[in-house]
Design an enzyme around this catalytic site. Sequence first.
Site, mmCIF file in Angstrom:
data_model
loop_
_atom_site.group_PDB
_atom_site.id
_atom_site.type_symbol
_atom_site.label_atom_id
_atom_site.label_comp_id
_atom_site.label_asym_id
_atom_site.label_seq_id
_atom_site.Cartn_x
_atom_site.Cartn_y
_atom_site.Cartn_z
ATOM 1 N N LYS A 277 55.373 33.231 4.316
ATOM 2 C CA LYS A 277 54.833 32.964 6.270
ATOM 3 C C LYS A 277 53.629 32.625 6.273
ATOM 4 O O LYS A 277 52.885 33.566 5.088
ATOM 5 C CB LYS A 277 54.221 34.646 7.134
ATOM 6 C CG LYS A 277 53.873 34.393 7.896
ATOM 7 C CD LYS A 277 53.565 35.584 8.302
ATOM 8 C CE LYS A 277 53.099 35.244 9.779
ATOM 9 N NZ LYS A 277 52.487 37.127 10.860
ATOM 10 N N GLU A 327 44.711 41.855 19.886
ATOM 11 C CA GLU A 327 44.883 42.993 18.464
ATOM 12 C C GLU A 327 43.558 43.933 17.977
ATOM 13 O O GLU A 327 42.767 42.772 17.547
ATOM 14 C CB GLU A 327 44.855 41.659 17.403
ATOM 15 C CG GLU A 327 45.818 41.926 16.109
ATOM 16 C CD GLU A 327 46.415 41.486 15.251
ATOM 17 O OE1 GLU A 327 46.254 41.223 14.308
ATOM 18 O OE2 GLU A 327 46.075 39.938 15.999
#
Length: 525
Positions: A277, A327
């Site tokens: 990723k 976040e």
Amino acid sequence: MPTPPSTSSCIEAIASKPGCSTVRYTWTRTSPSRRWPSFRGRSPGPIVLPLAPMPHPSFTGTPAAAEDLVQARQALARAVRRVLGHRNGATEQAPRVRQVQVPLPPLDPFRWLQAQTLFPRVYWSGRHDAEARCGVGAAHLLAADADADVDALQRLLAPVLAGSEAPVRYLGGLRFDAARPTAPRWRPFGTYRFVLPRFELHGAGEDARLVCNLLLPFDYERADAILAELDALVLEEGPPRGSLSLPTARDDRPGLEGWRDNIRWALHAFASSTLEKVVLARRALFHLEAPIDPYLLLSNLQPATPNCFHFCFQFEPGAAFLGASPERLFHRAGRQIRSEAVAGTRPRGASDLDDARLRDELLRSEKDQREHAYVRDSIERALVPLCEHLHVDARASVMRLARGRHLVSGVHGTLRPGATDFEVLRRLHPTPAVGGYPTAPALEAIRTLESFDRGWYAGPVGWIGPDAAEFAVAIRSGLVEGARLALYSGAGIVRGSTPEAEWDEIEHKISDFINVLGLDLRRAK
């Protein structure tokens, strides 16, 4: 205790017990229309007033009375002189922070910051904070511009925190990638900047108060300079600043073709290397008709982005970094720690039925669940060595935002005795939510593919104190430079990603800024 003056407002001192690092002053207003809280006698410790919710930028409190503000400035000056004029005969060695504070009439925090002439200027409001922190000036500024890391920050900051008490907070942040050269536009922010503001505005409504931070023993020799800073501090909030500037041009880096090339490169790397990723970012640079006020921008952005961390850091004139991040990196209270994995994205629907469809689509998406698992598993591995016990949600739930939603997994636990915020920062940043997995090849891919400097984008921003700390991940953020606004956002690329879908996801992520400014969503040619 000083004799109360014979005016409509009387000043009453709050004495601190020996060793207490907070001295507070308050006045009792004799007018029957409003009474200010009054405390008498010795305090068993720092007094914490009950706090009202932070007002929205449409704050409509009573304008601050000039007499009240004069009284507040005079009271704070007396408190500063008292602390700095009573140095013990013994030479102090260990640094510590002492605070003095006075109440203020209700003030709008954004307009108060707009009116200031001192730098740095900082603003922080946590996701569920009852109050924001606004600060101006610097009682202590920790800055590094090259060859520095969290270890260097710890060596400088840990001794001060060890000698200070709970209300003290250093606010700041760190670059996403300290190993990458700093671009000129990011030089005011350096590798890291953490500031203990000289003056802070706390609370809201009738609980508003002005705090002065004193760094001892160093400030014993700076009494005249500190009082001059107090004289330069603007206590009144500024006038309304009108509307935001309109854009005249937009430049995307990379453009759509360059973005397609980057995604193709990443997909090939997944098939031919250990990379699984990588989070690739874009910068959308808007040129505006006139310089933009960062606090006016944030005052419009905050009510449009509930359930987020809101921040603004301006260390010198001409450059401000601000954002509304959904976040959390971590929050610590004592030895209790919380973190969260946030990855996997869908927009909100145009109707309830459409909204439910998009929610279910996200929860069932193998690609998004796989991307999310990289983040969740990485955070667990990072925190396990630091914790006596740790709980990680086994299944992701959905975090709902005003214009989007994410997969989220909660993480909470108890730190081992002696574990520090600096160790947590070292182990958590960067998570695969903003870097990739595995970390080392993902960072190398970002350095290879991204032609711009992320600076503080996607780095940790927040505050750190003796008994608690909180950091968010600085996504959904922008850099204001006069009449230019650079917006940053990224997308997690894994097997199955497509360039067009990831491009559109980033456009959606920056839409909060775009909607506030009335900007054109069309891609630059």
